[in-house]
Structures are given as C-alpha cells and as structure tokens.
Design a protein around this motif. Structure first.
Motif, PDB file in Angstrom:
ATOM      1  N   VAL B 313      37.809  41.268  49.733  1.00  0.00           N
ATOM      2  CA  VAL B 313      37.275  42.588  49.409  1.00  0.00           C
ATOM      3  C   VAL B 313      37.704  43.348  50.506  1.00  0.00           C
ATOM      4  O   VAL B 313      38.368  44.488  50.295  1.00  0.00           O
ATOM      5  CB  VAL B 313      36.051  42.685  48.996  1.00  0.00           C
ATOM      6  N   ASP B 315      40.502  43.282  51.990  1.00  0.00           N
ATOM      7  CA  ASP B 315      41.777  43.396  52.085  1.00  0.00           C
ATOM      8  C   ASP B 315      42.346  44.337  51.160  1.00  0.00           C
ATOM      9  O   ASP B 315      43.513  44.733  51.608  1.00  0.00           O
ATOM     10  CB  ASP B 315      42.611  41.914  51.748  1.00  0.00           C
ATOM     11  N   LEU B 316      41.286  44.853  50.250  1.00  0.00           N
ATOM     12  CA  LEU B 316      41.823  45.620  49.164  1.00  0.00           C
ATOM     13  C   LEU B 316      42.345  46.981  49.815  1.00  0.00           C
ATOM     14  O   LEU B 316      43.534  47.532  49.382  1.00  0.00           O
ATOM     15  CB  LEU B 316      40.557  45.685  48.216  1.00  0.00           C
ATOM     16  N   ALA B 320      46.179  48.507  49.610  1.00  0.00           N
ATOM     17  CA  ALA B 320      46.432  49.580  48.612  1.00  0.00           C
ATOM     18  C   ALA B 320      47.155  50.599  49.395  1.00  0.00           C
ATOM     19  O   ALA B 320      48.094  51.415  48.921  1.00  0.00           O
ATOM     20  CB  ALA B 320      45.220  50.242  48.145  1.00  0.00           C
ATOM     21  N   THR B 333      42.437  49.442  42.911  1.00  0.00           N
ATOM     22  CA  THR B 333      41.900  48.202  43.418  1.00  0.00           C
ATOM     23  C   THR B 333      40.256  47.831  42.814  1.00  0.00           C
ATOM     24  O   THR B 333      39.801  48.911  42.266  1.00  0.00           O
ATOM     25  CB  THR B 333      41.588  48.242  45.025  1.00  0.00           C
ATOM     26  N   HIS B 335      37.125  44.964  42.732  1.00  0.00           N
ATOM     27  CA  HIS B 335      36.377  43.724  43.022  1.00  0.00           C
ATOM     28  C   HIS B 335      35.197  43.404  42.340  1.00  0.00           C
ATOM     29  O   HIS B 335      34.609  44.353  41.640  1.00  0.00           O
ATOM     30  CB  HIS B 335      36.098  43.674  44.611  1.00  0.00           C
ATOM     31  N   ASP B 338      32.353  45.982  42.535  1.00  0.00           N
ATOM     32  CA  ASP B 338      32.899  47.491  42.264  1.00  0.00           C
ATOM     33  C   ASP B 338      31.903  47.991  41.026  1.00  0.00           C
ATOM     34  O   ASP B 338      31.987  47.644  39.880  1.00  0.00           O
ATOM     35  CB  ASP B 338      34.426  47.478  42.033  1.00  0.00           C
ATOM     36  N   VAL B 357      44.922  45.496  41.939  1.00  0.00           N
ATOM     37  CA  VAL B 357      44.914  44.794  43.205  1.00  0.00           C
ATOM     38  C   VAL B 357      43.424  44.184  43.379  1.00  0.00           C
ATOM     39  O   VAL B 357      42.383  45.018  43.004  1.00  0.00           O
ATOM     40  CB  VAL B 357      45.290  45.760  44.481  1.00  0.00           C
ATOM     41  N   THR B 358      43.363  42.853  43.181  1.00  0.00           N
ATOM     42  CA  THR B 358      41.911  42.382  42.990  1.00  0.00           C
ATOM     43  C   THR B 358      41.650  41.281  43.738  1.00  0.00           C
ATOM     44  O   THR B 358      42.722  40.476  44.565  1.00  0.00           O
ATOM     45  CB  THR B 358      41.762  42.251  41.519  1.00  0.00           C
ATOM     46  N   THR B 359      40.221  40.709  43.988  1.00  0.00           N
ATOM     47  CA  THR B 359      40.073  39.611  44.412  1.00  0.00           C
ATOM     48  C   THR B 359      39.793  38.354  43.482  1.00  0.00           C
ATOM     49  O   THR B 359      40.011  38.771  42.286  1.00  0.00           O
ATOM     50  CB  THR B 359      38.617  39.709  45.415  1.00  0.00           C
TER      51      THR B 359
END
Ligand SMILES: [Zn+2]
Ligand SMILES: [Zn+2]
Ligand SMILES: [Zn+2]
Lengths: 224, 437
Positions: B313, B315-316, B320, B333, B335, B338, B357-359
């Motif tokens: 998370v 890293d998002l 981005a 993004t 997760h 969220d 962009v996701t985990t």
C-alpha cells in the motif's frame, strides 16, 4: 521465538542494553504488542464511584441511581476487546489467557491500600466445569482470603444471560465463610471481581463483608 | 431415538456418559505423562493444566474445550437418507464442452472412489463442474461434505447448492453458526469443522486447498483423513496447487483432472519477465524503470487499459506520482482498505478509468474486460506463486478479448516467478491438448 499466548503469533523479543548488563534472566514477553493493545486501560478521569472511564471525575448517571457510596476502581474499559478476551478466557475456558492481564493487576494491587484481598467466588458446579475461578486465576502469588461462599442453590441462570432489570433484583448469592468474621474484624477489605456491569454483584458482596466487622470495603474490577 | 443422529459419524464430547452404551474414547489420551488431544492431535504442554486438575487442549478450543474429564462418543455413520429414484440435480444451467469433459472425468473418479485433484484455472466454473458427480453421489445415498477453509466461501456456496440440489437436505457448519448441529446428507462446512467428524463422509470435497496450509498443518490433514470414511474418497479443488500437491500429481499418487481453459476456451497468457535493477532506489528519486514507462505510454496511445500491481500500500503514492511525472495519466490507486474502493473498481469496470494501480489484494474475484496486466516487484514476498498465477489470469478476461499481456518487472527471477511461469506453461500444454488457443 516464543508465541503470543493469545494470538499464537511469534513475538520478536526485544532485549535492551540494560537487560544485558544486568546479567539477570531476560523477561520473556508472553503477550504480543497487538494483543495488549486490544485491551483499553482506564486512564485519566473516571467516575469517582464505579470507576468507569469518563471525562470528569464526577459521579456517573448509573451511580447516582444507586444512592450509596460504593467505591470501585477498574483497570480496563469493558469494550469489544475486553469482551473478546473474556469470551476466550472465561467462557471458552482458556485458562492460559490469565497471563494477559496479570502484570497490570499486580501493579494495581501494589498501589492499592488494603489489608485483606477477597476475590468474588464461583459456585461449585461452575468451578468443576470451568476448572478454575477466573478471578483468582489472575493473581500471581498475592495473598488472598476466600471470605465469601456462593449460597448452595443460588445458581439458576448465568449473570451474563440476564437483562439489567433482572440482575438488579437478583437475591443475595453470597454468604460469609465460617472464619470470615475472625479474619476480617477491623480490617480494610479489597474485593476483586472480573467485570463491573450493573454493580449488583459487588454490592451483594459488600453487604456480606460489612456483616463481618470489617473496617472498610472497597472493590477493584478488571473491567468497567 | 432422534437424539442418536447427532452421534452419527461424529465425535460428541460429554463429561457424563450417555444413557446408551456408545463407542467412545478419551478426549485427551494420556500415557506416561504425555497427553494428546484425540480430536485435533495436539500434544498438550505442561502448562495447559487447570486448577481442578484437568488438562485441556488449547489448539481446538474454538470447537468447545476438551479436557481430560471428557470422553468423546460416536455412532458409526449409518447413511440414513431417503432413497432417490432420480437425479437430485435441479440446476438448469448448461456446461460448456470443456466443462463437460472435466465433469465426466470427475464423476468417473468419484464413482471409482479414487482420491483426486481438480486443477481448474480461475474462471473455469469449478463448482458447476462438480454438479454431475455430486448428483451421482447423493443419488447413491452417499454422505457428502463440501469443506472450505473460508467461512465466506461456505456462506456463498450454501445457497447455490441449495438451489442446484433443491430436494437435498443440507447443514452449514462454521464457527459463527448459531443454529444447532443437524444430521444431513450434504454438509457445507469450514475445514476446521471436519475435526468433529469420524468416518462420516463417503465423498469429501475440499475447496481452495491452496488457501490453507494442508501441507504445513498436520491438524487439517488429520481432519480430512478422519472425517472421510475408510471406504470413501476425497477431491481437492484448486486453481494453483502448492509444491506438495504438484509432487503428488507428478508421482501419480493422486488422480488429476485439468480445466486449463477459462470458460471462453482460451489459454492463460504467459508472464513476460523484465529485470529492473534497483527500481526501488530509482523510485525514491521519483523515477520508474524506462522500459515500464515506455510500455505504459504505448498502452495509452492505443487505448489499452491496464492493471498495475505493486507490492505494498505504501508503494501506491510514490508510484502514482512517478507515473504522473512520466505523463501516464487517467488512472487511480486502490487498495483493500481504501474507503473508495468500490467506487474506484466500478469506475474501472465502466471504462471511465484508464488504469488501476493496486496491491495484491484485488487478486480474487475482480474481473475487467480486456485489460493488460503489469506487475512491479513481482519477486517480492507478497506475491506468492499462487498470487502471480491468479494475477496473470486477470488479463483479457472477456470472450471478446481473450488474450492479454502480462508483464512482470523484478530485481531478479525469483523462485515464485519461475514456478508461476512453469505452472502457466503446464496448464497451457494441457489446454492445447483440449483445443485451447
Ligand atoms: Zn498476540
Ligand atoms: Zn459510576
Ligand atoms: Zn484439540
């Protein structure tokens, strides 16, 4: 690596320089940080009577209704975390979980002023099926005196299954142990129980202790 | 006596003996100071001792505490179920041709009482593939359990099976179940609940075997072994079998049925690997690997939407920011925790959003038509072999867009990446034999 007694996850043991230099045995952590944080200690102001967490040290609404001067202190808030703890320790009977609150209780007892510690008893049938008294399970060598006994035919339904109104009319469940008067005469008694909810149980206990000739009675519960 | 039913094929604990003499055993077996729980197999430690002198098992406490004061009682499973003259299957759906092939294979192995593995890629429709075999088993008067390691899977499965087998009585057992136990021909339960059973099931279905540590948990292995009748058999269901199961397959110790093709009949996209030396250090300076940026820009130019999977998370936000810096815009993004997760996923579904962009959390159960998949840091520990295969399966999940590109950026070709590629290759070889492309 030792595992946490509650969640069973490994606990990274942190050893400080002081501990290394002291040459003594390192204290082993039995409960992980995350599990300790599941319980919320009562800090700062609390109701001056029942000890519940609140913003000011005034008398709370419930205590005003009692119109007496019972003094109770509690260590943790009776919230979802403490309920989950009691569910596993008391109701599922996981005796090993007694260590979770032992250190906190030991510190509180050290600070408290009293002569004789009297734990709330459990009835014989419960003791046999549960295998332990959840209150004395928390003690770590502090001397106590079992001044109260549960009246033989008292238990028909567990306290936790009753509504508040039902609990408030519960008849006196306790009697004094045969040698209670001799031991408690002119002593300051500290009662110890698991949870203060309506305050009914602790008042029944106080009423009996007062018959013994004790000088003063206060109480301590693990949660409020 | 109706009350007998609760003992059928189960170990029922009691501190007092029942009125009738029943087969029984000690809940905790003790010999020469050592004590072992006969329900879960746990060896008790010396500290698991109560002040009343009893010793108790902490490992299976959630199923109700067992102590040395308890005995377990059972009545051998009598299969007391109404005889069926016709198939109990009331499902009106249709299996696809490759599903029919798998369903027939599964039914034959079940009828031959062979232990088996159904290795079906995500999106193959494994539940329905089991229907013909399950219908056959129930019609034989077999007692069947469908066990899953996850409560939510049980809760989702129970109504589906209730509709597909409308005339069959079912019991749903899990830790949060408030209803008392009932004796039923079809039991849907968590794998832990199997510990209560003793030689009960003629056929035992164990769902999502990759999601629980069957190989590392002797307790669950024991549960499966104990709950199944000695004359019975089991079927394991998985999309991504772990090394232990793969070994059993390679050694031909377990019969296997592959469903290597997704329902639209296409192969899984193979994962392309790009080594990106020290991408994390570059990210600290706000830069992403040049190859990755060129690839994503290329996707944007042709209007190809994509999912970018990242390890954590945390890293998002920097990723981005680096994407925006590089001119890759139009995505969000997301997760697991969220608060706007549902809205963001819906925006991606509605094609109002160019990329996510996701985990790794979105790996199960999320489908988007025609997306490319990119994994950054695919060699990091959060991406297990199973997770990588599942993520690869996200690409091109639509009959109109069956293929999709899957690219994995990593510091090194980890074992997990190699195993994931090998597993996709293995499934696709099986898939080609079945006419997949
Ligand atoms: Zn813990
Ligand atoms: Zn109060
Ligand atoms: Zn056990």
């Amino acid at each position: 690596m030792p595992a946490c007694v509650w969640c069973n996850r490994d606990i990274p043991q942190v050893v400080t320089l002081d501990q290394i230099l002291s040459w003594g045995p390192f204290p082993v952590q039995e409960v992980c940080q995350a599990c300790r944080e599941r319980l919320t200690p009562i800090t700062g102001s609390c109701c001056s009577r029942c000890g519940r967490q609140q913003r000011a040290a005034t008398i709370c609404h419930d205590c005003e209704r009692w119109r007496d001067a019972v003094i109770n202190r509690a260590l943790f808030q009776y919230d979802a975390g403490f309920k989950a703890y009691m569910q596993q320790y008391k109701f599922q009977g996981d005796y090993a979980l007694r260590v979770v609150v032992q250190a906190t209780l030991a510190r509180a007892l050290q600070r408290a002023t009293y002569d004789v510690l009297v734990p709330i008893p459990v009835d014989v049938a419960t003791w046999q099926s549960r295998g332990f008294n959840q209150v004395t399970g928390w003690l770590t060598g502090q001397p106590f005196f079992q001044a109260l006994e549960v009246v033989a035919d008292h238990k028909e339904r567990p306290q936790s299954a009753k509504t508040r109104a039902e609990r408030l009319v519960t008849p006196q469940p306790f009697s004094l142990a045969p040698n209670a008067c001799k031991v408690l005469q002119h002593q300051r008694v500290l009662l110890l129980d698991d949870v203060y909810t309506t305050g009914r149980t602790i008042r029944h206990a106080i009423d009996q202790i007062n018959l013994s000739g004790a000088k003063a009675v206060t109480s301590l519960t693990l949660a409020r | 006596m109706d009350n007998d039913e609760q003992f059928f094929g189960r170990w029922v604990p009691s501190a007092r003996p029942p009125l009738k003499p029943l087969v029984n055993r000690e809940a905790i077996a003790q010999s020469r100071g050592a004590a072992r729980c006969t329900r879960c197999g746990n060896w008790l430690t010396v500290t698991d001792q109560l002040p009343n002198g009893a010793r108790y098992c902490r490992q299976c406490l959630q199923l109700g505490r067992l102590t040395t004061h308890h005995k377990l009682y059972t009545i051998p499973e009598p299969n007391q179920f109404p005889r069926m003259t016709e198939s109990p299957l009331t499902w009106s759906g249709q299996l696809k041709p490759q599903q029919v092939v798998a369903a027939t294979a599964v039914r034959k192995l079940a009828a031959a009482k062979k232990n088996q593995l159904l290795w079906a890629v995500t999106g193959a429709g494994k539940t329905e593939i089991l229907y013909p075999a399950l219908a056959w088993a129930l019609q034989q008067g077999w007692r069947v359990a469908w066990a899953s390691p996850r409560v939510d899977v049980c809760l989702e499965l129970a109504p589906r099976l209730a509709r597909a087998f409308a005339g069959v009585s079912q019991a749903v057992l899990h830790g949060k179940q408030e209803q008392p136990y009932t004796y039923r021909q079809l039991t849907i339960c968590t794998t832990h609940q199997l510990l209560r059973f003793q030689a009960a099931f003629d056929w035992l279905i164990v769902d999502e075997v990759d999601a629980f540590p069957l190989t590392t948990s002797p307790m669950l292995q024991r549960a499966v072994k104990q709950a199944q009748k000695p004359s019975g058999s089991h079927i394991f269901l998985t999309a991504t079998p772990g090394p232990h199961l793969q070994k059993l397959v390679a050694q031909r110790k377990i019969a296997v049925t592959y469903v290597p093709l997704r329902y639209h009949g296409y192969l899984l996209p193979q994962m392309m690997v790009h080594l990106s030396w020290q991408w994390r250090q570059h990210l600290l300076k706000g830069r992403l690997p040049g190859h990755l940026v060129r690839q994503l820009r290329g996707y944007q130019q042709i209007g190809q939407r994509f999912l970018l999977f990242v390890p954590h998370v945390a890293d998002l936000a920097p990723i981005a920011a680096a994407l925006a810096q590089a001119g890759v815009v139009g995505g969000v993004t997301v997760h697991a925790a969220d608060p706007e997760r549902t809205a963001k996923v819906q925006a991606m579904r509605d094609e109002r959003c160019q990329f996510l962009v996701t985990t790794t959390i979105l790996e199960r159960g999320v489908t988007f038509p025609n997306v490319a998949v990119v994994i950054l840091g695919g060699d990091e520990a959060v991406f297990s072999t199973a997770a990588l295969v599942q993520i690869a399966g996200r690409a091109g999940r639509h009959a109109a867009h069956p293929r999709g590109e899957v690219t994995c950026y990593c510091q090194s070709q980890s074992r997990t990446i190699q195993q994931a590629r090998a597993m996709i290759g293995h499934l696709n070889r099986q898939g080609r034999q079945q006419g997949g492309q």
